[in-house]
Write a protein that holds these residues in place. Structure first.
Motif, PDB file in Angstrom:
ATOM      1  N   LEU A  81       0.887  -1.168   0.000  1.00  0.00           N
ATOM      2  CA  LEU A  81       0.000   0.000   0.000  1.00  0.00           C
ATOM      3  C   LEU A  81       0.922   1.214   0.000  1.00  0.00           C
ATOM      4  CD1 LEU A  81      -2.464  -1.250   2.762  1.00  0.00           C
ATOM      5  CD2 LEU A  81      -2.928  -1.165   0.313  1.00  0.00           C
ATOM      6  N   PRO A  82       1.165   1.809  -1.175  1.00  0.00           N
ATOM      7  CA  PRO A  82       2.214   2.827  -1.304  1.00  0.00           C
ATOM      8  C   PRO A  82       2.165   3.919  -0.239  1.00  0.00           C
ATOM      9  CG  PRO A  82       1.323   2.286  -3.450  1.00  0.00           C
ATOM     10  CD  PRO A  82       0.478   1.554  -2.448  1.00  0.00           C
ATOM     11  N   LEU A  83       0.982   4.443   0.043  1.00  0.00           N
ATOM     12  CA  LEU A  83       0.865   5.521   1.026  1.00  0.00           C
ATOM     13  C   LEU A  83       1.338   5.061   2.407  1.00  0.00           C
ATOM     14  CD1 LEU A  83      -2.567   7.177   0.139  1.00  0.00           C
ATOM     15  CD2 LEU A  83      -0.284   8.112  -0.259  1.00  0.00           C
ATOM     16  N   LEU A  84       0.900   3.867   2.804  1.00  0.00           N
ATOM     17  CA  LEU A  84       1.258   3.361   4.120  1.00  0.00           C
ATOM     18  C   LEU A  84       2.722   2.942   4.189  1.00  0.00           C
ATOM     19  CD1 LEU A  84      -1.908   1.267   5.050  1.00  0.00           C
ATOM     20  CD2 LEU A  84      -1.439   3.680   5.450  1.00  0.00           C
ATOM     21  N   ASN A  85       3.219   2.306   3.123  1.00  0.00           N
ATOM     22  CA  ASN A  85       4.619   1.879   3.102  1.00  0.00           C
ATOM     23  C   ASN A  85       5.565   3.045   3.357  1.00  0.00           C
ATOM     24  OD1 ASN A  85       3.406  -0.517   1.364  1.00  0.00           O
ATOM     25  ND2 ASN A  85       5.457  -1.124   2.007  1.00  0.00           N
ATOM     26  N   ARG A  86       5.256   4.187   2.724  1.00  0.00           N
ATOM     27  CA  ARG A  86       6.145   5.343   2.844  1.00  0.00           C
ATOM     28  C   ARG A  86       6.089   5.985   4.225  1.00  0.00           C
ATOM     29  NH1 ARG A  86       4.920   6.148  -2.888  1.00  0.00           N
ATOM     30  NH2 ARG A  86       2.953   7.157  -2.367  1.00  0.00           N
ATOM     31  N   ALA A  87       5.031   5.702   4.981  1.00  0.00           N
ATOM     32  CA  ALA A  87       4.882   6.337   6.299  1.00  0.00           C
ATOM     33  C   ALA A  87       5.595   5.579   7.419  1.00  0.00           C
ATOM     34  CB  ALA A  87       3.394   6.458   6.638  1.00  0.00           C
ATOM     35  N   ILE A  88       6.007   4.345   7.172  1.00  0.00           N
ATOM     36  CA  ILE A  88       6.528   3.499   8.254  1.00  0.00           C
ATOM     37  C   ILE A  88       7.799   4.077   8.874  1.00  0.00           C
ATOM     38  CG2 ILE A  88       7.539   1.254   8.779  1.00  0.00           C
ATOM     39  CD1 ILE A  88       5.535   0.018   6.801  1.00  0.00           C
ATOM     40  N   ASN A  89       8.823   4.357   8.061  1.00  0.00           N
ATOM     41  CA  ASN A  89      10.088   4.846   8.613  1.00  0.00           C
ATOM     42  C   ASN A  89       9.962   6.199   9.300  1.00  0.00           C
ATOM     43  OD1 ASN A  89      11.953   2.798   8.356  1.00  0.00           O
ATOM     44  ND2 ASN A  89      12.507   3.335   6.260  1.00  0.00           N
ATOM     45  N   PRO A  90       9.270   7.191   8.677  1.00  0.00           N
ATOM     46  CA  PRO A  90       9.096   8.471   9.394  1.00  0.00           C
ATOM     47  C   PRO A  90       8.394   8.301  10.738  1.00  0.00           C
ATOM     48  CG  PRO A  90       8.568   8.757   7.086  1.00  0.00           C
ATOM     49  CD  PRO A  90       8.760   7.295   7.297  1.00  0.00           C
ATOM     50  N   LEU A  91       7.371   7.446  10.789  1.00  0.00           N
ATOM     51  CA  LEU A  91       6.674   7.230  12.056  1.00  0.00           C
ATOM     52  C   LEU A  91       7.588   6.600  13.102  1.00  0.00           C
ATOM     53  CD1 LEU A  91       3.142   5.940  10.919  1.00  0.00           C
ATOM     54  CD2 LEU A  91       3.631   8.030  12.208  1.00  0.00           C
TER      55      LEU A  91
ATOM     56  N   PHE B 249      -0.232  11.208  10.473  1.00  0.00           N
ATOM     57  CA  PHE B 249       0.007  10.254   9.381  1.00  0.00           C
ATOM     58  C   PHE B 249       0.272  11.001   8.075  1.00  0.00           C
ATOM     59  CE2 PHE B 249      -1.771   7.738   5.850  1.00  0.00           C
ATOM     60  CZ  PHE B 249      -0.895   6.669   5.891  1.00  0.00           C
ATOM     61  N   MET B 250      -0.548  12.021   7.780  1.00  0.00           N
ATOM     62  CA  MET B 250      -0.335  12.808   6.562  1.00  0.00           C
ATOM     63  C   MET B 250       0.982  13.576   6.626  1.00  0.00           C
ATOM     64  SD  MET B 250      -4.074  14.269   5.430  1.00  0.00           S
ATOM     65  CE  MET B 250      -4.539  14.837   7.047  1.00  0.00           C
ATOM     66  N   LEU B 251       1.344  14.030   7.834  1.00  0.00           N
ATOM     67  CA  LEU B 251       2.608  14.743   7.987  1.00  0.00           C
ATOM     68  C   LEU B 251       3.785  13.814   7.740  1.00  0.00           C
ATOM     69  CD1 LEU B 251       3.772  17.499   8.755  1.00  0.00           C
ATOM     70  CD2 LEU B 251       3.804  16.740  11.131  1.00  0.00           C
ATOM     71  N   ALA B 252       3.681  12.572   8.248  1.00  0.00           N
ATOM     72  CA  ALA B 252       4.750  11.598   8.016  1.00  0.00           C
ATOM     73  C   ALA B 252       4.892  11.299   6.522  1.00  0.00           C
ATOM     74  CB  ALA B 252       4.462  10.319   8.799  1.00  0.00           C
ATOM     75  N   LEU B 253       3.775  11.175   5.835  1.00  0.00           N
ATOM     76  CA  LEU B 253       3.821  10.972   4.386  1.00  0.00           C
ATOM     77  C   LEU B 253       4.472  12.167   3.692  1.00  0.00           C
ATOM     78  CD1 LEU B 253       0.346   9.396   3.510  1.00  0.00           C
ATOM     79  CD2 LEU B 253       2.572   8.287   3.482  1.00  0.00           C
ATOM     80  N   GLY B 254       4.121  13.375   4.169  1.00  0.00           N
ATOM     81  CA  GLY B 254       4.699  14.577   3.586  1.00  0.00           C
ATOM     82  C   GLY B 254       6.197  14.629   3.755  1.00  0.00           C
ATOM     83  N   VAL B 255       6.695  14.232   4.937  1.00  0.00           N
ATOM     84  CA  VAL B 255       8.131  14.213   5.184  1.00  0.00           C
ATOM     85  C   VAL B 255       8.815  13.220   4.254  1.00  0.00           C
ATOM     86  CG1 VAL B 255       9.898  13.600   6.879  1.00  0.00           C
ATOM     87  CG2 VAL B 255       7.927  14.963   7.576  1.00  0.00           C
ATOM     88  N   HIS B 256       8.187  12.055   4.082  1.00  0.00           N
ATOM     89  CA  HIS B 256       8.789  11.031   3.226  1.00  0.00           C
ATOM     90  C   HIS B 256       8.814  11.475   1.758  1.00  0.00           C
ATOM     91  CE1 HIS B 256       9.998   6.914   2.199  1.00  0.00           C
ATOM     92  NE2 HIS B 256       9.178   7.012   1.169  1.00  0.00           N
TER      93      HIS B 256
END
Length: 439
Positions: A180-190, A398-405
Protein backbone atom coordinates in the motif's frame (compact mmCIF):
# COMPACT_ATOMS: atom_id res chain seq x y z
CA UNK A 1 -13.69 -5.50 -4.09
CA UNK A 2 -10.71 -3.13 -3.89
CA UNK A 3 -8.04 -3.37 -1.21
CA UNK A 4 -9.21 -0.21 0.52
CA UNK A 5 -12.81 -1.46 0.55
CA UNK A 6 -11.59 -4.66 2.20
CA UNK A 7 -9.73 -2.62 4.81
CA UNK A 8 -12.88 -0.66 5.59
CA UNK A 9 -15.07 -3.77 5.95
CA UNK A 10 -12.60 -6.17 7.58
CA UNK A 11 -10.58 -3.81 9.78
CA UNK A 12 -11.91 -0.27 10.12
CA UNK A 13 -15.55 -1.22 10.72
CA UNK A 14 -14.82 -3.80 13.47
CA UNK A 15 -12.36 -1.42 15.17
CA UNK A 16 -14.84 1.46 15.11
CA UNK A 17 -17.53 -0.89 16.40
CA UNK A 18 -15.32 -1.99 19.31
CA UNK A 19 -14.43 1.61 20.12
CA UNK A 20 -18.06 2.71 19.88
CA UNK A 21 -19.23 -0.10 22.17
CA UNK A 22 -16.49 0.70 24.69
CA UNK A 23 -17.43 4.41 24.71
CA UNK A 24 -21.13 3.57 25.06
CA UNK A 25 -20.47 1.16 27.92
CA UNK A 26 -18.30 3.62 29.84
CA UNK A 27 -20.74 6.51 29.42
CA UNK A 28 -23.83 4.33 30.06
CA UNK A 29 -22.66 2.43 33.15
CA UNK A 30 -20.70 5.14 34.96
CA UNK A 31 -23.43 7.75 35.20
CA UNK A 32 -24.98 7.40 38.64
CA UNK A 33 -23.44 7.08 42.14
CA UNK A 34 -24.95 3.57 42.40
CA UNK A 35 -23.25 2.45 39.19
CA UNK A 36 -19.94 3.92 40.28
CA UNK A 37 -20.24 2.20 43.67
CA UNK A 38 -20.93 -1.12 41.89
CA UNK A 39 -17.78 -0.74 39.76
CA UNK A 40 -15.72 0.18 42.82
CA UNK A 41 -16.96 -2.95 44.61
CA UNK A 42 -15.71 -5.33 41.89
CA UNK A 43 -11.95 -5.75 41.95
CA UNK A 44 -11.78 -7.11 38.42
CA UNK A 45 -13.01 -3.72 37.17
CA UNK A 46 -10.34 -1.78 39.06
CA UNK A 47 -8.09 0.14 36.61
CA UNK A 48 -5.01 -1.64 37.96
CA UNK A 49 -6.66 -5.04 37.34
CA UNK A 50 -7.44 -4.06 33.74
CA UNK A 51 -3.86 -2.86 33.26
CA UNK A 52 -2.47 -6.11 34.65
CA UNK A 53 -4.75 -8.10 32.35
CA UNK A 54 -2.89 -6.50 29.43
CA UNK A 55 0.49 -7.85 30.59
CA UNK A 56 0.48 -11.06 28.51
CA UNK A 57 -1.64 -9.79 25.62
CA UNK A 58 1.24 -8.39 23.57
CA UNK A 59 2.87 -11.83 23.57
CA UNK A 60 -0.46 -13.44 22.66
CA UNK A 61 -0.73 -11.01 19.73
CA UNK A 62 2.71 -12.06 18.48
CA UNK A 63 1.72 -15.73 18.84
CA UNK A 64 -1.40 -15.14 16.72
CA UNK A 65 0.70 -13.46 14.04
CA UNK A 66 3.30 -16.25 14.15
CA UNK A 67 0.56 -18.90 13.77
CA UNK A 68 -0.73 -17.20 10.61
CA UNK A 69 -3.75 -15.24 11.88
CA UNK A 70 -2.81 -11.63 11.03
CA UNK A 71 -6.38 -10.25 10.96
CA UNK A 72 -7.24 -11.85 14.28
CA UNK A 73 -3.94 -10.55 15.69
CA UNK A 74 -4.78 -7.04 14.49
CA UNK A 75 -8.25 -7.01 16.07
CA UNK A 76 -7.07 -8.70 19.27
CA UNK A 77 -4.25 -6.19 19.72
CA UNK A 78 -6.58 -3.26 18.99
CA UNK A 79 -9.15 -4.48 21.52
CA UNK A 80 -6.61 -4.59 24.32
CA UNK A 81 -5.19 -1.17 23.43
CA UNK A 82 -8.73 0.23 23.63
CA UNK A 83 -8.88 -1.01 27.23
CA UNK A 84 -6.12 1.54 27.95
CA UNK A 85 -8.78 4.23 27.42
CA UNK A 86 -11.24 2.29 29.59
CA UNK A 87 -9.07 1.99 32.69
CA UNK A 88 -8.24 5.70 32.56
CA UNK A 89 -11.92 6.67 32.46
CA UNK A 90 -12.76 4.29 35.32
CA UNK A 91 -9.90 5.71 37.40
CA UNK A 92 -11.16 9.27 36.90
CA UNK A 93 -14.90 8.71 37.23
CA UNK A 94 -14.69 6.27 40.13
CA UNK A 95 -11.84 8.03 41.94
CA UNK A 96 -9.66 4.91 41.77
CA UNK A 97 -6.43 6.65 40.87
CA UNK A 98 -3.43 5.21 42.74
CA UNK A 99 0.31 5.87 42.72
CA UNK A 100 0.84 2.21 41.86
CA UNK A 101 -1.43 2.60 38.85
CA UNK A 102 0.76 5.43 37.51
CA UNK A 103 3.52 2.84 37.01
CA UNK A 104 1.37 -0.17 36.14
CA UNK A 105 -0.51 1.51 33.29
CA UNK A 106 2.53 2.60 31.20
CA UNK A 107 4.25 -0.71 31.99
CA UNK A 108 1.26 -2.64 30.60
CA UNK A 109 1.36 -0.49 27.46
CA UNK A 110 5.03 -1.33 26.98
CA UNK A 111 4.30 -5.05 27.40
CA UNK A 112 1.58 -4.67 24.75
CA UNK A 113 3.60 -3.05 21.97
CA UNK A 114 7.22 -4.08 22.71
CA UNK A 115 6.87 -7.78 21.72
CA UNK A 116 5.15 -6.75 18.49
CA UNK A 117 7.85 -4.17 17.67
CA UNK A 118 10.62 -6.71 18.31
CA UNK A 119 8.90 -9.42 16.24
CA UNK A 120 8.22 -7.06 13.29
CA UNK A 121 11.86 -5.91 13.39
CA UNK A 122 12.97 -9.55 13.34
CA UNK A 123 10.72 -10.15 10.31
CA UNK A 124 12.27 -7.15 8.55
CA UNK A 125 9.23 -4.86 8.58
CA UNK A 126 10.88 -2.33 10.89
CA UNK A 127 14.40 -0.95 11.17
CA UNK A 128 16.01 -3.09 13.94
CA UNK A 129 18.43 -0.32 14.99
CA UNK A 130 15.62 2.19 15.55
CA UNK A 131 13.49 -0.42 17.32
CA UNK A 132 16.47 -1.26 19.55
CA UNK A 133 16.97 2.42 20.43
CA UNK A 134 13.26 2.84 21.08
CA UNK A 135 13.10 -0.16 23.41
CA UNK A 136 16.29 0.94 25.21
CA UNK A 137 14.79 4.37 25.94
CA UNK A 138 11.58 2.67 27.07
CA UNK A 139 13.41 0.37 29.49
CA UNK A 140 15.40 3.29 30.96
CA UNK A 141 12.23 5.34 31.31
CA UNK A 142 10.31 2.55 33.02
CA UNK A 143 13.21 1.76 35.36
CA UNK A 144 13.53 5.43 36.32
CA UNK A 145 10.06 5.27 37.88
CA UNK A 146 11.59 3.35 40.79
CA UNK A 147 13.66 6.39 41.70
CA UNK A 148 11.47 9.25 40.50
CA UNK A 149 8.76 10.92 42.57
CA UNK A 150 6.57 11.31 39.46
CA UNK A 151 5.37 7.87 38.33
CA UNK A 152 2.79 8.86 35.70
CA UNK A 153 3.60 9.06 32.00
CA UNK A 154 4.55 12.52 30.80
CA UNK A 155 3.21 14.22 27.67
CA UNK A 156 5.98 12.84 25.48
CA UNK A 157 5.30 9.34 26.78
CA UNK A 158 1.59 9.58 26.02
CA UNK A 159 2.29 10.89 22.52
CA UNK A 160 4.85 8.12 22.01
CA UNK A 161 2.38 5.39 23.02
CA UNK A 162 -0.28 6.80 20.72
CA UNK A 163 2.07 7.00 17.73
CA UNK A 164 3.49 3.51 18.35
CA UNK A 165 -0.05 2.15 18.09
CA UNK A 166 -0.52 4.13 14.85
CA UNK A 167 2.78 2.70 13.56
CA UNK A 168 1.73 -0.87 14.36
CA UNK A 169 -1.63 -0.31 12.69
CA UNK A 170 0.12 0.93 9.53
CA UNK A 171 2.54 -2.03 9.48
CA UNK A 172 -0.32 -4.43 10.22
CA UNK A 173 -2.34 -3.18 7.26
CA UNK A 174 0.65 -3.49 4.92
CA UNK A 175 1.40 -6.97 6.27
CA UNK A 176 -2.19 -8.15 5.77
CA UNK A 177 -3.02 -6.50 2.43
CA UNK A 178 0.33 -6.32 0.69
CA UNK A 179 1.89 -3.19 -0.81
CA UNK A 180 0.00 0.00 0.00
CA UNK A 181 2.21 2.83 -1.30
CA UNK A 182 0.86 5.52 1.03
CA UNK A 183 1.26 3.36 4.12
CA UNK A 184 4.62 1.88 3.10
CA UNK A 185 6.14 5.34 2.84
CA UNK A 186 4.88 6.34 6.30
CA UNK A 187 6.53 3.50 8.25
CA UNK A 188 10.09 4.85 8.61
CA UNK A 189 9.10 8.47 9.39
CA UNK A 190 6.67 7.23 12.06
CA UNK A 191 9.34 5.01 13.61
CA UNK A 192 11.78 7.95 13.71
CA UNK A 193 9.17 10.13 15.43
CA UNK A 194 8.35 7.38 17.94
CA UNK A 195 12.04 6.92 18.79
CA UNK A 196 12.51 10.67 19.24
CA UNK A 197 9.48 10.85 21.54
CA UNK A 198 10.79 7.88 23.55
CA UNK A 199 14.08 9.73 24.02
CA UNK A 200 12.31 12.92 25.13
CA UNK A 201 10.02 10.96 27.45
CA UNK A 202 13.02 9.34 29.14
CA UNK A 203 15.01 12.57 29.46
CA UNK A 204 12.07 14.35 31.06
CA UNK A 205 11.80 11.62 33.69
CA UNK A 206 15.41 12.13 34.75
CA UNK A 207 15.37 15.90 35.33
CA UNK A 208 13.69 17.95 38.10
CA UNK A 209 10.00 18.63 37.48
CA UNK A 210 10.33 22.39 37.83
CA UNK A 211 12.57 22.42 34.73
CA UNK A 212 9.90 20.86 32.49
CA UNK A 213 8.36 24.18 31.46
CA UNK A 214 11.77 25.80 30.87
CA UNK A 215 12.96 22.93 28.70
CA UNK A 216 9.81 23.10 26.59
CA UNK A 217 10.34 26.86 26.18
CA UNK A 218 14.02 26.38 25.33
CA UNK A 219 13.12 23.73 22.74
CA UNK A 220 10.61 26.19 21.29
CA UNK A 221 13.41 28.78 21.14
CA UNK A 222 15.67 26.28 19.36
CA UNK A 223 12.89 25.68 16.81
CA UNK A 224 12.65 29.42 16.24
CA UNK A 225 16.40 29.90 15.81
CA UNK A 226 16.57 26.89 13.47
CA UNK A 227 13.67 28.34 11.47
CA UNK A 228 15.52 31.65 11.11
CA UNK A 229 18.61 29.76 9.93
CA UNK A 230 16.53 27.88 7.36
CA UNK A 231 15.26 31.12 5.83
CA UNK A 232 18.56 33.02 5.99
CA UNK A 233 20.43 30.17 4.27
CA UNK A 234 17.96 30.11 1.38
CA UNK A 235 16.12 26.87 2.12
CA UNK A 236 12.40 26.54 1.29
CA UNK A 237 10.18 28.44 3.77
CA UNK A 238 8.03 25.33 4.30
CA UNK A 239 10.84 23.81 6.40
CA UNK A 240 10.91 26.89 8.63
CA UNK A 241 7.13 26.69 8.93
CA UNK A 242 7.47 23.08 10.05
CA UNK A 243 9.77 24.25 12.85
CA UNK A 244 7.24 26.93 13.81
CA UNK A 245 4.56 24.25 13.97
CA UNK A 246 6.78 22.12 16.22
CA UNK A 247 7.33 25.17 18.40
CA UNK A 248 3.56 25.62 18.67
CA UNK A 249 3.20 22.05 19.86
CA UNK A 250 5.80 22.67 22.55
CA UNK A 251 4.23 26.01 23.50
CA UNK A 252 0.87 24.29 23.96
CA UNK A 253 2.26 22.46 27.00
CA UNK A 254 4.88 24.68 28.63
CA UNK A 255 2.27 26.77 30.47
CA UNK A 256 0.53 23.67 31.77
CA UNK A 257 3.85 22.21 32.86
CA UNK A 258 4.62 25.40 34.82
CA UNK A 259 1.22 25.33 36.51
CA UNK A 260 1.50 21.68 37.45
CA UNK A 261 5.15 21.41 38.49
CA UNK A 262 6.29 24.99 38.94
CA UNK A 263 9.15 26.72 37.16
CA UNK A 264 12.29 28.76 37.75
CA UNK A 265 12.34 32.57 38.17
CA UNK A 266 13.45 32.85 34.53
CA UNK A 267 10.60 30.68 33.24
CA UNK A 268 8.35 33.48 32.02
CA UNK A 269 11.29 35.20 30.31
CA UNK A 270 12.25 31.97 28.52
CA UNK A 271 8.66 31.59 27.31
CA UNK A 272 8.40 35.16 26.02
CA UNK A 273 11.74 35.05 24.20
CA UNK A 274 10.88 31.67 22.67
CA UNK A 275 7.47 32.88 21.49
CA UNK A 276 8.95 36.06 20.06
CA UNK A 277 11.59 34.08 18.16
CA UNK A 278 9.40 31.24 16.83
CA UNK A 279 6.11 33.05 16.27
CA UNK A 280 7.52 36.51 15.58
CA UNK A 281 10.96 36.53 14.00
CA UNK A 282 10.78 33.21 12.15
CA UNK A 283 7.26 33.89 10.84
CA UNK A 284 8.37 37.41 9.85
CA UNK A 285 11.29 35.99 7.88
CA UNK A 286 8.93 33.55 6.15
CA UNK A 287 6.80 36.54 5.14
CA UNK A 288 9.87 38.47 3.93
CA UNK A 289 11.12 35.57 1.80
CA UNK A 290 7.74 34.86 0.22
CA UNK A 291 7.17 38.10 -1.75
CA UNK A 292 8.51 38.73 -5.23
CA UNK A 293 9.76 42.22 -4.31
CA UNK A 294 12.14 42.16 -1.37
CA UNK A 295 11.16 45.60 -0.06
CA UNK A 296 7.49 44.54 0.10
CA UNK A 297 8.41 41.38 1.97
CA UNK A 298 10.63 43.29 4.39
CA UNK A 299 7.90 45.87 5.02
CA UNK A 300 5.20 43.28 5.70
CA UNK A 301 7.56 41.01 7.62
CA UNK A 302 8.67 43.93 9.79
CA UNK A 303 5.03 44.90 10.37
CA UNK A 304 4.18 41.39 11.48
CA UNK A 305 7.24 41.09 13.79
CA UNK A 306 6.44 44.46 15.34
CA UNK A 307 2.83 43.42 15.98
CA UNK A 308 4.00 40.16 17.57
CA UNK A 309 6.48 41.89 19.90
CA UNK A 310 3.88 44.49 20.90
CA UNK A 311 1.33 41.71 21.48
CA UNK A 312 3.69 39.74 23.75
CA UNK A 313 4.82 42.78 25.77
CA UNK A 314 1.25 43.99 26.23
CA UNK A 315 0.16 40.56 27.41
CA UNK A 316 2.92 40.31 30.03
CA UNK A 317 2.41 43.88 31.29
CA UNK A 318 -1.37 43.53 31.63
CA UNK A 319 -1.11 40.08 33.17
CA UNK A 320 1.20 41.38 35.87
CA UNK A 321 -0.96 44.47 36.37
CA UNK A 322 -4.02 42.29 36.98
CA UNK A 323 -2.03 39.99 39.29
CA UNK A 324 -2.70 36.82 37.28
CA UNK A 325 -0.25 34.11 38.27
CA UNK A 326 -1.53 31.09 36.35
CA UNK A 327 -2.71 30.56 32.80
CA UNK A 328 -5.49 32.42 31.05
CA UNK A 329 -8.59 31.22 29.23
CA UNK A 330 -9.20 34.25 26.98
CA UNK A 331 -6.79 36.51 25.12
CA UNK A 332 -7.34 40.15 24.19
CA UNK A 333 -6.24 39.99 20.57
CA UNK A 334 -5.14 37.12 18.36
CA UNK A 335 -2.45 35.03 20.15
CA UNK A 336 0.96 34.92 18.47
CA UNK A 337 1.04 31.12 17.77
CA UNK A 338 -2.20 31.42 15.78
CA UNK A 339 -0.84 34.48 13.96
CA UNK A 340 2.33 32.62 12.99
CA UNK A 341 0.34 29.67 11.66
CA UNK A 342 -1.94 31.99 9.67
CA UNK A 343 0.77 34.06 7.97
CA UNK A 344 3.11 31.08 7.56
CA UNK A 345 0.63 28.85 5.76
CA UNK A 346 -0.62 31.81 3.73
CA UNK A 347 2.81 32.74 2.43
CA UNK A 348 3.78 29.14 1.66
CA UNK A 349 0.50 28.17 -0.04
CA UNK A 350 -0.69 31.33 -1.82
CA UNK A 351 1.35 32.59 -4.75
CA UNK A 352 -0.64 35.83 -5.17
CA UNK A 353 1.26 38.60 -3.37
CA UNK A 354 -1.81 40.82 -3.03
CA UNK A 355 -3.87 38.14 -1.27
CA UNK A 356 -0.95 37.14 0.94
CA UNK A 357 -0.29 40.77 1.83
CA UNK A 358 -3.90 41.37 2.84
CA UNK A 359 -3.92 38.31 5.11
CA UNK A 360 -0.58 39.28 6.71
CA UNK A 361 -1.78 42.83 7.44
CA UNK A 362 -5.15 41.58 8.73
CA UNK A 363 -3.39 39.08 11.01
CA UNK A 364 -1.07 41.76 12.40
CA UNK A 365 -4.04 44.04 13.11
CA UNK A 366 -5.95 41.23 14.83
CA UNK A 367 -2.94 40.53 17.04
CA UNK A 368 -2.82 44.10 18.39
CA UNK A 369 -6.60 44.38 18.61
CA UNK A 370 -8.75 43.85 21.70
CA UNK A 371 -10.94 41.21 20.08
CA UNK A 372 -11.36 38.29 22.55
CA UNK A 373 -9.95 34.93 21.47
CA UNK A 374 -10.40 31.72 23.43
CA UNK A 375 -7.25 29.93 24.55
CA UNK A 376 -7.01 26.90 22.26
CA UNK A 377 -5.46 24.51 24.78
CA UNK A 378 -7.51 25.50 27.82
CA UNK A 379 -10.88 26.51 26.34
CA UNK A 380 -11.40 24.94 22.92
CA UNK A 381 -9.52 21.64 23.05
CA UNK A 382 -11.24 20.29 26.22
CA UNK A 383 -14.65 20.70 24.54
CA UNK A 384 -13.69 18.36 21.70
CA UNK A 385 -14.46 14.68 22.49
CA UNK A 386 -11.33 12.73 23.28
CA UNK A 387 -11.95 10.15 20.57
CA UNK A 388 -12.28 12.91 17.97
CA UNK A 389 -9.05 14.51 19.18
CA UNK A 390 -7.17 11.21 19.01
CA UNK A 391 -8.45 10.29 15.54
CA UNK A 392 -7.83 13.78 14.16
CA UNK A 393 -4.31 13.91 15.57
CA UNK A 394 -3.54 10.45 14.25
CA UNK A 395 -4.78 11.33 10.76
CA UNK A 396 -2.84 14.62 10.72
CA UNK A 397 0.40 13.03 11.92
CA UNK A 398 0.01 10.25 9.38
CA UNK A 399 -0.33 12.81 6.56
CA UNK A 400 2.61 14.74 7.99
CA UNK A 401 4.75 11.60 8.02
CA UNK A 402 3.82 10.97 4.39
CA UNK A 403 4.70 14.58 3.59
CA UNK A 404 8.13 14.21 5.18
CA UNK A 405 8.79 11.03 3.23
CA UNK A 406 7.65 12.53 -0.10
CA UNK A 407 8.84 16.08 0.61
CA UNK A 408 5.33 17.19 -0.37
CA UNK A 409 3.40 18.97 2.38
CA UNK A 410 0.29 20.15 0.55
CA UNK A 411 -2.26 18.14 2.58
CA UNK A 412 -1.05 19.12 6.10
CA UNK A 413 -0.53 22.71 4.91
CA UNK A 414 -4.11 22.98 3.66
CA UNK A 415 -5.45 21.55 6.92
CA UNK A 416 -3.32 23.99 8.95
CA UNK A 417 -4.38 26.92 6.75
CA UNK A 418 -8.08 26.14 7.15
CA UNK A 419 -7.63 25.63 10.91
CA UNK A 420 -5.80 28.98 11.23
CA UNK A 421 -8.42 30.92 9.28
CA UNK A 422 -11.21 29.23 11.25
CA UNK A 423 -9.61 30.35 14.50
CA UNK A 424 -9.09 33.88 13.13
CA UNK A 425 -12.82 34.31 12.50
CA UNK A 426 -13.93 32.30 15.56
CA UNK A 427 -15.02 35.38 17.59
CA UNK A 428 -17.78 35.92 15.00
CA UNK A 429 -19.49 32.75 16.21
CA UNK A 430 -19.49 33.68 19.88
CA UNK A 431 -22.22 36.28 19.71
CA UNK A 432 -21.21 38.76 22.40
CA UNK A 433 -18.22 36.56 23.16
CA UNK A 434 -16.47 35.93 26.44
CA UNK A 435 -15.45 38.73 28.72
CA UNK A 436 -12.61 40.65 27.10
CA UNK A 437 -9.98 39.99 29.72
CA UNK A 438 -6.86 37.93 30.09
CA UNK A 439 -8.47 35.34 32.29
Amino acid sequence: MTTYSSIMLEIALPVLLMLGLERFAVSRFLRTPEQIAWVRAHRWLHPNAISRARYPMGFVSVALLYLGFPRLCFLFFTFWMITDITDGDIARKCDLHTEEGESIDPFSDKLMYSPMLAYLAWLGWLNPVLVGLFLTFDVIGQTSRRFSKVKAANLFGKAKTFLVVVLLIVVGLVLIYGKLPLLNRAINPLLWICTSLAFCSTIFKLIPNYWYANILSLLNLVCGLAGCWVILTGHPPVYALGLVFLGQFLDLFDGRAAERWGSTPQGELFDDVADGTSFGLTAGLIVTASFAQLWVGMLLGGLYVGATVYRLIRFVVEKRKEGILGGVTTFAGLPSPAGALAVGTTCVLIANDLVSGIIVVATALLMISRIPYAHFGRTILPKIPRVVRVLALGAFLFMLALGVHRDNYLAPLLISFVAALTYLISPLFWGKGPKETLS
